[in-house]
Structures are given as structure tokens and as C-alpha cells.
Design a protein around this motif. Structure first.
Motif, PDB file in Angstrom:
ATOM      1  N   ILE A  44       0.835  -1.202   0.000  1.00 35.36           N
ATOM      2  CA  ILE A  44       0.000   0.000   0.000  1.00 35.36           C
ATOM      3  C   ILE A  44       0.870   1.252   0.000  1.00 35.36           C
ATOM      4  N   GLN A  45       1.937   1.242   0.805  1.00 35.12           N
ATOM      5  CA  GLN A  45       2.816   2.404   0.873  1.00 35.12           C
ATOM      6  C   GLN A  45       3.492   2.678  -0.462  1.00 35.12           C
ATOM      7  N   LYS A  46       3.978   1.630  -1.125  1.00 32.63           N
ATOM      8  CA  LYS A  46       4.607   1.811  -2.434  1.00 32.63           C
ATOM      9  C   LYS A  46       3.603   2.324  -3.449  1.00 32.63           C
ATOM     10  N   TRP A  47       2.387   1.763  -3.419  1.00 28.86           N
ATOM     11  CA  TRP A  47       1.372   2.178  -4.390  1.00 28.86           C
ATOM     12  C   TRP A  47       0.985   3.638  -4.173  1.00 28.86           C
ATOM     13  N   ARG A  48       0.833   4.045  -2.903  1.00 25.19           N
ATOM     14  CA  ARG A  48       0.405   5.410  -2.629  1.00 25.19           C
ATOM     15  C   ARG A  48       1.477   6.413  -3.051  1.00 25.19           C
ATOM     16  N   HIS A  49       2.750   6.060  -2.959  1.00 25.91           N
ATOM     17  CA  HIS A  49       3.817   6.964  -3.404  1.00 25.91           C
ATOM     18  C   HIS A  49       3.902   7.025  -4.924  1.00 25.91           C
ATOM     19  N   ARG A  50       3.453   5.956  -5.582  1.00 31.15           N
ATOM     20  CA  ARG A  50       3.625   5.843  -7.029  1.00 31.15           C
ATOM     21  C   ARG A  50       2.430   6.345  -7.825  1.00 31.15           C
ATOM     22  N   VAL A  51       1.237   6.202  -7.295  1.00 30.53           N
ATOM     23  CA  VAL A  51       0.037   6.435  -8.087  1.00 30.53           C
ATOM     24  C   VAL A  51      -0.191   7.938  -8.307  1.00 30.53           C
ATOM     25  N   ARG A  52      -0.568   8.283  -9.530  1.00 32.47           N
ATOM     26  CA  ARG A  52      -0.920   9.652  -9.912  1.00 32.47           C
ATOM     27  C   ARG A  52      -1.962   9.582 -11.033  1.00 32.47           C
ATOM     28  N   ASP A  53      -2.826  10.584 -11.078  1.00 33.43           N
ATOM     29  CA  ASP A  53      -3.792  10.716 -12.180  1.00 33.43           C
ATOM     30  C   ASP A  53      -4.628   9.453 -12.360  1.00 33.43           C
ATOM     31  N   HIS A  54      -5.018   8.829 -11.278  1.00 31.80           N
ATOM     32  CA  HIS A  54      -5.866   7.649 -11.350  1.00 31.80           C
ATOM     33  C   HIS A  54      -7.331   8.052 -11.186  1.00 31.80           C
ATOM     34  N   VAL A  55      -8.207   7.081 -11.202  1.00 28.97           N
ATOM     35  CA  VAL A  55      -9.635   7.314 -11.054  1.00 28.97           C
ATOM     36  C   VAL A  55     -10.126   6.571  -9.823  1.00 28.97           C
ATOM     37  N   VAL A  56     -10.837   7.287  -8.961  1.00 27.19           N
ATOM     38  CA  VAL A  56     -11.428   6.688  -7.766  1.00 27.19           C
ATOM     39  C   VAL A  56     -12.920   6.510  -8.016  1.00 27.19           C
ATOM     40  N   VAL A  57     -13.407   5.303  -7.849  1.00 25.86           N
ATOM     41  CA  VAL A  57     -14.827   4.989  -8.035  1.00 25.86           C
ATOM     42  C   VAL A  57     -15.411   4.636  -6.668  1.00 25.86           C
ATOM     43  N   VAL A  58     -16.341   5.453  -6.212  1.00 27.58           N
ATOM     44  CA  VAL A  58     -16.986   5.231  -4.918  1.00 27.58           C
ATOM     45  C   VAL A  58     -18.287   4.475  -5.150  1.00 27.58           C
ATOM     46  N   GLY A  59     -18.326   3.231  -4.697  1.00 23.31           N
ATOM     47  CA  GLY A  59     -19.507   2.396  -4.891  1.00 23.31           C
ATOM     48  C   GLY A  59     -19.324   1.488  -6.092  1.00 23.31           C
ATOM     49  N   PHE A  60     -19.402   0.181  -5.849  1.00 24.32           N
ATOM     50  CA  PHE A  60     -19.228  -0.778  -6.938  1.00 24.32           C
ATOM     51  C   PHE A  60     -20.512  -1.566  -7.151  1.00 24.32           C
ATOM     52  N   GLY A  61     -21.625  -0.820  -7.169  1.00 24.50           N
ATOM     53  CA  GLY A  61     -22.901  -1.420  -7.523  1.00 24.50           C
ATOM     54  C   GLY A  61     -23.078  -1.421  -9.029  1.00 24.50           C
ATOM     55  N   THR A  62     -24.328  -1.349  -9.478  1.00 19.90           N
ATOM     56  CA  THR A  62     -24.595  -1.375 -10.917  1.00 19.90           C
ATOM     57  C   THR A  62     -23.960  -0.190 -11.626  1.00 19.90           C
ATOM     58  N   LYS A  63     -24.115   1.012 -11.043  1.00 25.39           N
ATOM     59  CA  LYS A  63     -23.553   2.207 -11.671  1.00 25.39           C
ATOM     60  C   LYS A  63     -22.029   2.214 -11.627  1.00 25.39           C
ATOM     61  N   GLY A  64     -21.480   1.831 -10.496  1.00 26.23           N
ATOM     62  CA  GLY A  64     -20.026   1.805 -10.387  1.00 26.23           C
ATOM     63  C   GLY A  64     -19.391   0.804 -11.324  1.00 26.23           C
ATOM     64  N   ARG A  65     -19.994  -0.381 -11.451  1.00 30.98           N
ATOM     65  CA  ARG A  65     -19.460  -1.395 -12.362  1.00 30.98           C
ATOM     66  C   ARG A  65     -19.514  -0.902 -13.808  1.00 30.98           C
ATOM     67  N   SER A  66     -20.629  -0.270 -14.178  1.00 31.41           N
ATOM     68  CA  SER A  66     -20.751   0.236 -15.544  1.00 31.41           C
ATOM     69  C   SER A  66     -19.727   1.320 -15.821  1.00 31.41           C
ATOM     70  N   ALA A  67     -19.478   2.173 -14.817  1.00 34.10           N
ATOM     71  CA  ALA A  67     -18.475   3.227 -14.995  1.00 34.10           C
ATOM     72  C   ALA A  67     -17.087   2.624 -15.189  1.00 34.10           C
ATOM     73  N   VAL A  68     -16.770   1.600 -14.417  1.00 28.26           N
ATOM     74  CA  VAL A  68     -15.465   0.945 -14.553  1.00 28.26           C
ATOM     75  C   VAL A  68     -15.337   0.274 -15.918  1.00 28.26           C
ATOM     76  N   ASN A  69     -16.387  -0.404 -16.353  1.00 28.76           N
ATOM     77  CA  ASN A  69     -16.351  -1.055 -17.672  1.00 28.76           C
ATOM     78  C   ASN A  69     -16.135  -0.034 -18.783  1.00 28.76           C
ATOM     79  N   SER A  70     -16.779   1.122 -18.661  1.00 27.05           N
ATOM     80  CA  SER A  70     -16.596   2.166 -19.671  1.00 27.05           C
ATOM     81  C   SER A  70     -15.175   2.712 -19.650  1.00 27.05           C
ATOM     82  N   LEU A  71     -14.619   2.869 -18.450  1.00 27.57           N
ATOM     83  CA  LEU A  71     -13.237   3.352 -18.354  1.00 27.57           C
ATOM     84  C   LEU A  71     -12.270   2.376 -18.999  1.00 27.57           C
ATOM     85  N   LEU A  72     -12.440   1.105 -18.703  1.00 27.27           N
ATOM     86  CA  LEU A  72     -11.528   0.100 -19.248  1.00 27.27           C
ATOM     87  C   LEU A  72     -11.670  -0.033 -20.756  1.00 27.27           C
ATOM     88  N   ALA A  73     -12.890   0.137 -21.263  1.00 24.59           N
ATOM     89  CA  ALA A  73     -13.117  -0.046 -22.697  1.00 24.59           C
ATOM     90  C   ALA A  73     -12.815   1.217 -23.501  1.00 24.59           C
TER      91      ALA A  73
END
Length: 334
Positions: free
Chosen positions: A110-139
Motif C-alpha cells: 500500500i505504501q509503495k502504491w500510494r507513493h507511485r500512483v498519480r492521475d488515477h480514477v477513484v470509483v466510490v460504490g461498486f454497484g450497478t452504476k459503479g461497475r458500468s463506470a469501470v467497464n466504460s473506463l476500461l473499454a
């Protein structure tokens, strides 16, 4: 490599059984060679005495009331009892060591990831809407799963997100410390998609305070709550119930239009709405005369429809919203 997960109770049960096996082996060895031992009463060793000696010996207590006196008994203690004592202790403390090691390893990751990560996307809630948002981001954006962080209080939802290779954080996103763990302060965008509108407002307030420069996109069920999300700091608000209702209303008259809208909103196949910068050769021309089907022009942060007089001529720095065809080979390679 996939890891075989064992329940905590089964793991502890295995360790207890192993400890008792080592103990009974020591008892049997001492009982067979009991003539080589002397006790404080000097009346020989019974089976209970052998059990007592094995217990205090393997646990390194060693009261000294029973001791090996012959060379053979002492050799057996060196060659057999001592290794059994070591294995017995390893079994007893193994669970604690395993938990501490796993926690240390997880904290380091976690410490290495937090120092390394930049310009990422945080998705709050992984229900129907959150899953669809993630699928759209990946695609749509070809985003790496490791650049998407899912925050949820439901462990089952987090397990599903983790199976996709996403980073997961367990906790309520209404708390700033949880969003800090997710790296929201350095995120490019924060997607707020909980199941309740009041939760969406609280999450948006917390996220905006923590990440004043991040783009926040929120979803609500009721249109009357849109202004609350806007005042809380959301850059874009999507009303899920009204959008679904409009599509249902259109479907009663022209169902094929709904199919086309679904096609445009599904980036994996068919047609999709995309955004691109204006090329130098296109500057000064009309967006209606381009080979692409242009729907709108983004200028200085504002969106204009393609038929608006403000965008009769394309300028440098404009961005075009257009309809593009999704190539199946691109997604087949994913």
C-alpha cells in the motif's frame, strides 16, 4: 499464481492437530525409553510422567524434576526431542507470524502504491452504476486496472472488483481518511456512485475538500438533488432515474432509437461517442463538413452543439465530440 485460500478456523485447526501430533510423538519416544530418565520421586516414570515431561520439554518450561540420566536418553533428547520442540514452537507461533508477515507485506504494498500512483480514477460504490463506470473506463480509455481504485463498504463488491485487477479500499468514502488511502487527493477524477443520494452528497463534499483540483462526477436518483451535488462540488451530475425514464418513454414510440442510444453508450461494440482535439488541417473549417459525424464542439470548457453559430468555424484548441466506430480487434486484444 493463484493462491489457495484457507479459512482461519481450518488453518488454526490444522496447527492444533500438528502440535498434538508432535506432542504425542515425544510422549511415545520418552515412554519407550523411560528407563533412561530419573524423576524427583525416584520411583520410575509412568505414562502420565512421560506426558508431563514431554509437555514441559516441548514448551521449553523445563522444571527439572524429570531428567535424562543415561547417554542414550540424552542422545534421544538431542536428536529427536529438540527438533520436535522446535517444530512444536513453530506450529504454535506460526499463525501469529503469518498474520504479522501478511500485514507487513500488505502495508508495504500500500505504501509503495500510494507513493507511485498519480492521475488515477477513484470509483466510490461498486454497484450497478459503479461497475458500468469501470467497464466504460476500461473499454473507452484503455485504462490499466491498477489505475482504478474502488471504495466500498461491501466486501463482496470489493472481491468482485479485485477479481478484475482493480485496487480496492474497504470503508466509507464519507470519511476523509478512507479517501486518503485511495489517493483521492492525487486522483484525476472521482466517480461518486453510491446507492443513496444523501450519501452521494456527503461523499462529494468530502472529496471536494480533499481534492480541490480533481474532477468529480456524481450520480443521483432524483433530479431535485442535482443542485445539492453541484453546491457540494460535483463537476457533472447524472440523474439515473430520469435518464432511464426518458429511454422508457422513447421506447414506447420509437424503440429502435433506444437501441441506437444504447449502442452509443456502450463503448465495447458498434458506435461510440468520443472526444478528440482539432487537427491543424481542420482549423477554420465547419464542423459539419468533417468526415467524422461531429455532435458538438468544446471551447473554453463550454459545449456547443454542432449547429450553434458560435462554432461555425473551428478554432485552435477546440475539441470535437464525434461518433466513432469501435474496432472489434481492439477489444479482442484486451
Amino acid at each position: 499464481m493463484p493462491e489457495t485460500k484457507v479459512s482461519p478456523l481450518r488453518s488454526i485447526g490444522r496447527r492444533i492437530i500438528g502440535a498434538f501430533l508432535f506432542l504425542f510423538a515425544a510422549v511415545l519416544i520418552v515412554y519407550i525409553g523411560r528407563d533412561g530418565y530419573s524423576d524427583a520421586n525416584d520411583d520410575g516414570l509412568s505414562f502420565l510422567d512421560c506426558f508431563y515431561y514431554a509437555t514441559v520439554s516441548l514448551s521449553t518450561t523445563g522444571y527439572g524434576d524429570i531428567t535424562p540420566v543415561t547417554d542414550f536418553a540424552r542422545l534421544i533428547n538431542i536428536v529427536v526431542i529438540t527438533p520436535l520442540r522446535v517444530m512444536f514452537l513453530i506450529v504454535l507461533v506460526g499463525t501469529t507470524l503469518e498474520v504479522l508477515t501478511e500485514r507487513s507485506r500488505q502495508a508495504l504494498r500500500i505504501q509503495k502504491w500510494r507513493h507511485r500512483v498519480r492521475d488515477h480514477v477513484v470509483v466510490v460504490g461498486f454497484g450497478t452504476k459503479g461497475r458500468s463506470a469501470v467497464n466504460s473506463l476500461l473499454a473507452e480509455e484503455d485504462a490499466e486496472p491498477s489505475q482504478i481504485v474502488v471504495v466500498d463498504t461491501d466486501q463482496a463488491a470489493l472481491d468482485a472488483a479485485s477479481a478484475l485487477g482493480l485496487i480496492t479500499v474497504h470503508g466509507s468514502a464519507t470519511r476523509s481518511d478512507v479517501l486518503r488511502v485511495a489517493g483521492a487527493q492525487r486522483a484525476r477524477a472521482i466517480v461518486v456512485a453510491p446507492n443513496r443520494d444523501d450519501t452521494a452528497v456527503l461523499v462529494t463534499l468530502t472529496a471536494r475538500e480533499l481534492a480541490p483540483k480533481s474532477r468529480i462526477l456524481a450520480s443521483v436518483r432524483e433530479a431535485e438533488n442535482v443542485h445539492l451535488l453541484k453546491q457540494s462540488g460535483a463537476d457533472q451530475v447524472v440523474v439515473s432515474s430520469e435518464t432511464a425514464g426518458r429511454l422508457l418513454g422513447i421506447a414506447t414510440r420509437t424503440p429502435l432509437v433506444v437501441d441506437m442510444v444504447e449502442d452509443l453508450l456502450t463503448p465495447e461494440t458498434g458506435l461510440a461517442i468520443a472526444e478528440r482535439p482539432v487537427e491543424p488541417s481542420e482549423e477554420g473549417g465547419s464542423p459539419r463538413h468533417l468526415p467524422d459525424i461531429v455532435l458538438g464542439v468544446v471551447r473554453d470548457g463550454s459545449l456547443y452543439r454542432v449547429d450553434s453559430p458560435e462554432v461555425d468555424a473551428i478554432e485552435r484548441g477546440d475539441r470535437l465530440l464525434y461518433v466513432r466506430k469501435v474496432t472489434p480487434a481492439k477489444h479482442a486484444a484486451r
